[in-house]
Write an enzyme that holds these catalytic residues in place. Structure first.
Site, short mmCIF file in Angstrom:
data_model
loop_
_atom_site.label_atom_id
_atom_site.label_comp_id
_atom_site.label_asym_id
_atom_site.label_seq_id
_atom_site.Cartn_x
_atom_site.Cartn_y
_atom_site.Cartn_z
N SER A 222 -10.43 -2.58 1.68
CA SER A 222 -9.43 -1.60 2.08
C SER A 222 -9.20 -0.62 0.94
CB SER A 222 -8.12 -2.30 2.45
OG SER A 222 -7.10 -1.35 2.65
N GLY A 224 -6.88 1.87 1.23
CA GLY A 224 -5.60 2.50 1.52
C GLY A 224 -5.79 3.73 2.40
N ALA A 225 -5.19 4.86 1.98
CA ALA A 225 -5.28 6.09 2.76
C ALA A 225 -6.69 6.64 2.83
CB ALA A 225 -4.34 7.14 2.17
N GLY A 227 -9.40 4.91 3.68
CA GLY A 227 -10.25 4.24 4.65
C GLY A 227 -10.68 2.85 4.23
N GLY A 253 -3.25 -4.46 5.87
CA GLY A 253 -4.55 -5.07 5.56
C GLY A 253 -4.82 -6.30 6.39
N ASP A 254 -3.77 -7.05 6.70
CA ASP A 254 -3.92 -8.24 7.54
C ASP A 254 -4.27 -7.85 8.97
OD1 ASP A 254 -2.98 -9.54 5.23
OD2 ASP A 254 -0.91 -9.30 5.89
#
Length: 314
Positions: A222, A224-225, A227, A253-254
């Site tokens: 992951s 974050g913003a 992708g 993320g989960d």
């Protein structure tokens, strides 16, 4: 059936404020109480999507009883080990402009007998459920050595199932040698694992390849913003989706991992599902998991043409 294991579950209390004023009395606009812990959130996201899932976890005290009841109300099966300590309670403060402040309790300390009982419960439960995937997620509570996840990976593989590991630090490094089918670090966890900065998408690809060299069969990262990445023997893919408003990234993320496993746990199609779930989750309050109606698969772009030079934000 997808089984999740959460060694350090929690109750998550989230307060939404216009703005946090430290040292002053703050009045929440909204508040909510959710079952928490990374594996618990994966089960919640799977249940909302219509998948059968069972959460395996240690529970103690009144907070543990309440956590079990909240999971039951969400249609999640629970298999638990009774422990002497109390299940932890975490607090998040979400401000209207998007900043999130989290206070995570350390959680109870598990005895050697309780740790062994949790491993035994996974073995017994997996045999009875016929699970094809098991996801073990989150920090390890006090009393569990970093090698505990590695033991779990070996145990699951011996039974013929596949396993995803979402943890960090020494526990992640120890698990790699047992060759988990998927590991899911975020950008910071990836940088910590390889001991170097991850400043671009290309840096993330190289770091993920290093984790594969240490034993991971797939690395779902992951960013974050910026992708998500999936790096596997079959190839490497990058996925992204626009997000109009960020309300809370707790559990995003989960939700992504749940989407990935629910879509088969391999290949660009599963990555697309992971991106769709993560993008939907950040637009929801607290740690609310996205329902199918919240997803926008058409907005997701997955490509094997990796934008390696793209700098990562934050």
């Amino acid at each position: 059936m997808i089984v999740t294991v959460t060694p350090n579950p929690s109750l998550d209390r989230t307060y939404e404020l216009a703005a946090l004023a430290p040292g002053e009395v703050n009045r929440a606009v909204h508040d909510r109480l959710d079952p928490g812990g990374k594996g618990v959130n994966v089960s919640r996201a799977l249940a909302v999507a219509g998948h059968r899932t069972r959460a395996v976890l240690p529970l103690g005290g009144f907070s543990g009883q309440l956590l079990r009841e909240l999971l039951r109300r969400q249609g999640i099966e629970v298999a638990s080990v009774a422990i002497a300590g109390d299940t932890r309670i975490n607090v998040s403060v979400a401000e209207a402009h998007g900043r999130l402040t989290k206070i995570n309790a350390p959680g109870p300390e598990l005895s050697a007998a309780e740790a062994a009982a949790l491993l035994a419960l996974v073995r017994e439960d997996r045999g009875g459920s016929g699970a094809g995937w098991l996801a073990c997620c989150g920090s390890l509570p006090r009393g569990l050595a970093p090698e505990w996840y590695a033991e779990l990976v070996a145990q699951v593989h011996s039974g013929g199932a596949r396993i995803a590991v979402d943890t960090s630090g020494p526990a992640l490094l120890a698990a790699l040698a047992a060759r988990p089918d998927v590991v899911k670090p975020n950008r910071e966890e990836l940088a910590e694992a390889v001991g170097g900065p991850v400043l671009t998408v290309g840096d993330a690809v190289e770091a993920a390849q290093e984790l594969r060299g240490r034993g991971a069969r797939q690395v779902l990262t992951s960013l974050g913003a910026d992708g998500m990445l999936l790096v596997a023997e079959e190839g490497c893919w990058y996925g992204s989706a626009p997000v109009a408003v960020v309300r809370s990234d707790v559990g995003a993320g989960d939700a992504s991992l749940a989407g990935f496993l629910g879509a088969g746990g391999t290949g660009p199609g599963a990555l697309a599902a992971a991106v769709a779930h993560g993008a939907a989750a950040v637009g929801l309050p607290g740690s609310v998991m996205p329902a199918p109606a919240d997803l926008d698969p058409a907005a997701v772009v997955v490509t094997a043409d990796i934008p390696r030079e793209r700098p990562l934000r934050g």
